[in-house]
Write an enzyme that holds these catalytic residues in place. Structure first.
Site, mmCIF file in Angstrom:
data_model
loop_
_atom_site.group_PDB
_atom_site.id
_atom_site.type_symbol
_atom_site.label_atom_id
_atom_site.label_comp_id
_atom_site.label_asym_id
_atom_site.label_seq_id
_atom_site.Cartn_x
_atom_site.Cartn_y
_atom_site.Cartn_z
ATOM 1 N N LEU A 162 0.903 -1.112 0.062
ATOM 2 C CA LEU A 162 0.006 0.044 0.051
ATOM 3 C C LEU A 162 0.976 1.193 0.048
ATOM 4 O O LEU A 162 0.485 2.346 -0.617
ATOM 5 C CB LEU A 162 -0.995 0.091 1.364
ATOM 6 C CG LEU A 162 -1.722 1.335 1.359
ATOM 7 C CD1 LEU A 162 -2.971 1.331 0.009
ATOM 8 C CD2 LEU A 162 -2.728 1.153 2.647
ATOM 9 N N TYR A 163 1.935 1.161 0.827
ATOM 10 C CA TYR A 163 2.817 2.353 0.787
ATOM 11 C C TYR A 163 3.303 2.629 -0.725
ATOM 12 O O TYR A 163 3.238 3.870 -1.155
ATOM 13 C CB TYR A 163 4.152 2.108 1.535
ATOM 14 C CG TYR A 163 5.184 3.020 1.318
ATOM 15 C CD1 TYR A 163 5.273 4.271 1.900
ATOM 16 C CD2 TYR A 163 6.562 2.710 0.886
ATOM 17 C CE1 TYR A 163 6.145 5.154 1.524
ATOM 18 C CE2 TYR A 163 7.306 3.665 0.562
ATOM 19 C CZ TYR A 163 7.362 4.724 0.913
ATOM 20 O OH TYR A 163 8.300 5.640 1.018
ATOM 21 N N ALA A 164 3.647 1.943 -1.753
ATOM 22 C CA ALA A 164 4.042 2.004 -2.851
ATOM 23 C C ALA A 164 2.800 2.746 -3.886
ATOM 24 O O ALA A 164 2.985 3.398 -4.335
ATOM 25 C CB ALA A 164 4.493 0.736 -3.701
ATOM 26 N N THR B 297 0.371 4.296 -2.667
ATOM 27 C CA THR B 297 -0.057 5.609 -2.357
ATOM 28 C C THR B 297 0.616 6.543 -3.042
ATOM 29 O O THR B 297 0.721 7.709 -3.420
ATOM 30 C CB THR B 297 -0.145 5.706 -0.732
ATOM 31 O OG1 THR B 297 1.351 5.678 -0.220
ATOM 32 C CG2 THR B 297 -1.142 4.983 -0.036
ATOM 33 N N LYS B 298 2.205 6.190 -3.056
ATOM 34 C CA LYS B 298 3.234 7.106 -3.727
ATOM 35 C C LYS B 298 2.759 7.204 -5.282
ATOM 36 O O LYS B 298 3.037 8.089 -6.004
ATOM 37 C CB LYS B 298 4.571 6.611 -3.200
ATOM 38 C CG LYS B 298 4.980 6.921 -1.911
ATOM 39 C CD LYS B 298 5.309 8.277 -1.786
ATOM 40 C CE LYS B 298 5.776 8.651 -0.528
ATOM 41 N NZ LYS B 298 6.051 10.282 -0.359
#
Length: 341
Positions: A151-153, A155-156
């Site tokens: 999810l981090y990737a 969102t970026k």
């Protein structure tokens, strides 16, 4: 020049702000002081910046648009450098809402702010995690980046897409720069180097994922800061489109928008990194070998060609030199003075 920088109590934002202040620029720092890791370390970073009359701090969350407006009024920025985010690949598995709030809502607020005040250059921190499990190496900015593993990737990548649309609609020159495993003094306690050094000094085992066969394109903090500062003077435009024989430029045909890697293109296998840390500390680590964690990727490997074509610079500090500098900082701030942090 006048800058608004988000995330100035964080690792990278602190170093970027300090460099610009030391050069005589005026910086307004915006940070939420979130407790993702030891807030005392963040406070110490900000205390160093606040020794200068060229720095003013605003403490608030990215989701607070009114606070961003106040920071912009104070800064009157020519350049905005948006570094604040909810970081960490593994933490995104545990607390996904924090990533949506900071990296999506917060970044959207920043885009709305840029739309309203029209800085000369909007700069956004992205990540090599966007490339996912890309098998093509080195990773070039024009490679596919639509299969994020966390999810981090995601969102970026979403931030980059939103930024392109705003650059197209409102003509704010925007650069998204993708980090590759940044390390160095004042680094985050949840990152591998800090954890390894701390564990070795305290006789605890270090967790080595992927049986140590993963590789990362480690980027020393001073190299990253140099990249960001140089890129800040190159707002995307047709006037600085890079010739195809030098690099594949990601300058959009539809907007003043560009994506740039900020890694040096010198990946190091994890076990080699561990051995480098052991040598710098002066004692062996206790190895706890583990399989790859969910969300991890086998390698990161930046192509620095576009960065070099735009700025005449690419990261060059070796892992040996960078790790030694970190260990020296750790010894001064933690090993000899645990009570100060």
């Amino acid at each position: 020049m006048r800058y608004l920088i988000t995330g100035t109590a964080g690792f990278i934002g602190f170093h970027v702000a300090k460099r610009l202040i030391d050069e005589g620029h005026f910086v307004v720092g915006f940070d939420g002081m979130t407790p993702y890791y030891d807030v005392t370390l963040k406070e110490r970073r900000h205390a160093i910046l606040q020794r200068s009359n060229g720095f003013k701090a605003v403490t608030a969350m990215l989701e607070d648009r009114a606070a961003l407006d106040r920071a912009a009024e104070l800064a009157e920025p020519e350049v905005i450098i948006h570094l604040a985010a909810q970081a960490g690949v593994r933490y995104s598995l545990e607390n996904p809402k924090a990533y949506v709030d900071a990296n999506l809502v917060g970044s959207w607020n920043m885009l709305e702010l840029a739309k309203a005040i029209a800085p000369k250059h909007l700069m956004l921190a992205s990540t090599s995690s966007i490339y996912g499990a890309n098998e093509k190496i080195p990773f070039a900015e024009a490679d596919r980046a639509d299969e994020p593993m966390t999810l981090y990737a995601a969102t970026k990548k979403s931030m980059e897409l939103m930024a392109h649309s705003y650059a197209h609609l409102y003509k704010v020159p925007t650069t998204s720069f993708r980090f590759f495993t940044v390390y160095g003094p004042w680094g985050r306690p949840d990152m591998a180097l800090f954890k390894f050094v701390d564990a070795i000094h305290n006789g605890r085992p270090i967790d080595i994922y992927g049986e140590g066969r993963m590789s990362r394109d480690f980027t020393y903090i001073d190299d990253l800061v140099e990249s960001i500062v140089r890129l800040s003077h190159v707002p995307p435009s047709e006037e600085n489109r890079v010739a195809p024989e030098k690099a594949t430029d990601t300058l959009s045909r539809h907007a003043p928008f560009r994506v740039v890697n900020t890694g040096g293109g010198q990946p190091v296998e994890l076990m080699t990194f561990v051995e480098t840390v052991e040598k710098a500390v002066g004692r062996p680590a206790i190895h706890n070998m583990l399989p790859m964690q969910q969300g991890d990727v086998p390698r990161t490997f930046a192509s620095p060609d576009l960065l070099e074509a735009l700025t005449g610079f690419k990261p060059s500090v070796s892992v040996e030199e960078g790790v030694a500098r970190f260990v020296e900082w750790y010894d001064q701030n933690y090993r000899r003075a645990h009570t100060t942090v």
